[in-house]
Design a protein around this motif. Structure first.
Motif, PDB file in Angstrom:
ATOM      1  N   ASP A   1       0.829  -1.206   0.000  1.00  0.00           N
ATOM      2  CA  ASP A   1       0.000   0.000   0.000  1.00  0.00           C
ATOM      3  C   ASP A   1       0.866   1.260   0.000  1.00  0.00           C
ATOM      4  O   ASP A   1       2.020   1.248   0.460  1.00  0.00           O
ATOM      5  CB  ASP A   1      -0.922   0.001   1.218  1.00  0.00           C
ATOM      6  N   GLN A   2       0.296   2.345  -0.515  1.00  0.00           N
ATOM      7  CA  GLN A   2       0.999   3.626  -0.591  1.00  0.00           C
ATOM      8  C   GLN A   2       0.142   4.724   0.024  1.00  0.00           C
ATOM      9  O   GLN A   2      -1.088   4.611   0.081  1.00  0.00           O
ATOM     10  CB  GLN A   2       1.308   3.973  -2.047  1.00  0.00           C
ATOM     11  N   PHE A   3       0.808   5.770   0.467  1.00  0.00           N
ATOM     12  CA  PHE A   3       0.066   6.917   1.003  1.00  0.00           C
ATOM     13  C   PHE A   3       0.666   8.220   0.496  1.00  0.00           C
ATOM     14  O   PHE A   3       1.852   8.310   0.178  1.00  0.00           O
ATOM     15  CB  PHE A   3       0.056   6.899   2.541  1.00  0.00           C
TER      16      PHE A   3
ATOM     17  N   GLU B   1      -3.064   1.537   7.954  1.00  0.00           N
ATOM     18  CA  GLU B   1      -3.891   2.601   7.394  1.00  0.00           C
ATOM     19  C   GLU B   1      -4.591   3.395   8.494  1.00  0.00           C
ATOM     20  O   GLU B   1      -4.593   4.637   8.478  1.00  0.00           O
ATOM     21  CB  GLU B   1      -4.921   2.013   6.432  1.00  0.00           C
TER      22      GLU B   1
ATOM     23  N   LYS C   1      -3.714   7.507   9.363  1.00  0.00           N
ATOM     24  CA  LYS C   1      -4.760   8.521   9.246  1.00  0.00           C
ATOM     25  C   LYS C   1      -5.025   9.199  10.584  1.00  0.00           C
ATOM     26  O   LYS C   1      -5.203  10.432  10.658  1.00  0.00           O
ATOM     27  CB  LYS C   1      -6.041   7.882   8.708  1.00  0.00           C
TER      28      LYS C   1
ATOM     29  N   VAL D   1      -5.266  12.912   3.744  1.00  0.00           N
ATOM     30  CA  VAL D   1      -4.589  11.636   3.499  1.00  0.00           C
ATOM     31  C   VAL D   1      -5.221  10.932   2.304  1.00  0.00           C
ATOM     32  O   VAL D   1      -6.437  10.712   2.261  1.00  0.00           O
ATOM     33  CB  VAL D   1      -4.667  10.716   4.738  1.00  0.00           C
ATOM     34  N   LYS D   2      -4.378  10.588   1.351  1.00  0.00           N
ATOM     35  CA  LYS D   2      -4.806   9.773   0.215  1.00  0.00           C
ATOM     36  C   LYS D   2      -4.172   8.400   0.368  1.00  0.00           C
ATOM     37  O   LYS D   2      -2.947   8.279   0.424  1.00  0.00           O
ATOM     38  CB  LYS D   2      -4.364  10.412  -1.107  1.00  0.00           C
ATOM     39  N   TRP D   3      -5.003   7.377   0.470  1.00  0.00           N
ATOM     40  CA  TRP D   3      -4.525   6.010   0.659  1.00  0.00           C
ATOM     41  C   TRP D   3      -4.702   5.229  -0.638  1.00  0.00           C
ATOM     42  O   TRP D   3      -5.776   5.236  -1.234  1.00  0.00           O
ATOM     43  CB  TRP D   3      -5.289   5.315   1.780  1.00  0.00           C
TER      44      TRP D   3
ATOM     45  N   ASN E   1      -4.464   1.544  -2.193  1.00  0.00           N
ATOM     46  CA  ASN E   1      -4.313   0.108  -1.952  1.00  0.00           C
ATOM     47  C   ASN E   1      -3.473  -0.516  -3.059  1.00  0.00           C
ATOM     48  O   ASN E   1      -3.796  -0.410  -4.244  1.00  0.00           O
ATOM     49  CB  ASN E   1      -5.680  -0.575  -1.896  1.00  0.00           C
TER      50      ASN E   1
END
Length: 386
Positions: free
Chosen positions: A185-187, A271, A275, A291-293, A295
């Motif tokens: 996952d990236q943020f 996650e 956040k 915050v942009k998560w 997947n």
């Protein structure tokens, strides 16, 4: 059965295929030349059905054995990476800014070699589906092939994948059951404050300080929130201010990074905590967090039973099959293993540069072992009667 003589005979031909693919790398779903070559060869081998366009540019071919039985899938990835090659080899990439730095050229060539052998011998009862997938390197090509109904369309009952592994002896094998490759996952986090002059910080809400606090606080997810026996990595890899002047407090700072874990519940924890920490720190300083998560690939989980099948087949080829280490890199074969039971195995690439390195090259000496493994798993899982 050790390395099969037929693959020793085919080695020069398979090597030539591999090096041609290496010279002409294609990225993500743009594997048009590669896919066309794969489909052409599969038809020439006499496969019973060859289907193109799955997962945009994926190819699947069916090879029927000498009797009825189950269907197993064998998967290879075809795409290259956006890296400039620095090997200096005669077969080095001819495409600027692209190279096969992960060995997918070798994976494709080995599965083509196995397909040729299986179509010649058909020493099994049932059906083999050879799967050539685009966009493993971040594009989710495995997911798209599954979403196109590949498993149902071809009646695949179980599925196997293989990856070369630098540092392991050429032609050796390693595997492990359960979680094997990590989720990816990236943020992207925007810490928003109020910009101003560096000489008057009291008139600003400084997002640089907020972001710095957040970078440090996120490390407590691993050290204080996660179960110590469960693997999770939280990495901030980019810290970008909206101003680069020496005397300006910027209005915004953007953080980017990744969370890797081998346990689905740790994926949720990562996650949730990121956040919560971003919101709390921003509020405490009088700012705002956005915050942009994103997947990424799920945890790749090898099924227990199929892992043992693969381990036995590998040991029959090389004499042994080691217990593989956990890998915090991602692998989109995970999507296929979510759809069907199966296993992913590593084959030794010898003392070479690591993958994703501009000095890497797939070791052609590994080809006979890889091809032999594919033949062995097919004939063990789909035995002829009698």
């Amino acid at each position: 059965m050790p390395i099969r003589n037929r693959f020793a005979e085919l080695l020069p031909e398979i090597t030539a295929w591999r090096r041609d693919l290496h010279e002409n790398p294609e990225i993500l779903y743009e594997t048009h030349r590669t896919s066309a070559i794969v489909a052409e060869k599969l038809k020439a081998f006499g496969c019973d059905e060859v289907v193109t366009g799955l997962g945009r540019t994926g190819v699947v071919a069916l090879i029927k054995g000498r009797g009825e039985g189950r269907t197993i899938g064998l998967r290879a990835d075809m795409d290259a990476l956006p890296i400039t090659e620095e090997t200096g080899l005669p077969h080095a990439s001819k495409t600027p800014g692209a190279m096969h730095a992960c060995g997918h050229d070798g994976h494709t060539a080995m599965l083509l070699g196995a397909a040729k052998y299986l179509a010649e011998t058909r020493n099994f009862a049932g059906t083999v589906a050879v799967i050539f997938q685009p966009a493993e390197e971040g594009g989710g090509g495995g997911r798209e092939m599954c979403e196109d109904g590949m498993m149902e369309r071809f009646g695949i009952d179980e599925v196997y994948g293989m990856h070369n592994w630098p540092g392991a002896p050429v032609g050796s094998f390693a595997i492990r059951p359960g979680g094997f490759f990590a989720s990816t996952d990236q943020f992207e986090i925007e810490m928003v404050g109020r910009g101003g002059h560096a000489a008057k910080p009291h008139e600003s809400v400084d997002p640089t300080v907020m972001a710095a606090q957040l970078v440090l606080a996120m490390q407590t997810i691993v050290s204080r929130n996660a179960d110590p026996v469960k693997q999770i990595v939280v990495s901030v890899t980019s810290f970008i201010t909206s101003s680069t002047a020496f005397n300006v407090i910027p209005p915004k700072v953007t953080l980017r990074g990744t969370v890797r874990t081998l346990a689905p519940e740790m994926r949720v924890l990562g996650e949730e905590r990121i956040k919560a920490l971003a919101a709390a720190i921003a509020t405490g300083f009088g700012g705002e967090a956005r915050v942009k998560w994103i997947n990424g690939y799920p945890v790749m989980v090898n099924a227990e039973t199929e892992t043992e099948y693969a381990r036995e087949a590998a040991a029959a080829v090389s004499g042994d099959c080691a217990e593989a280490d956990l890998v915090m890199g991602g692998e989109d074969f995970a999507y296929m293993l979510e759809e069907r039971p199966g296993a992913y195995i590593l084959v030794g690439n010898g003392d070479t540069a690591m993958v994703h390195n501009p000095g890497y090259d797939f070791n052609d000496e590994a080809i006979p072992a890889g091809c032999s493994f594919w033949a062995e798993i097919v004939e063990r899982r789909l035995p002829l009667a009698g």
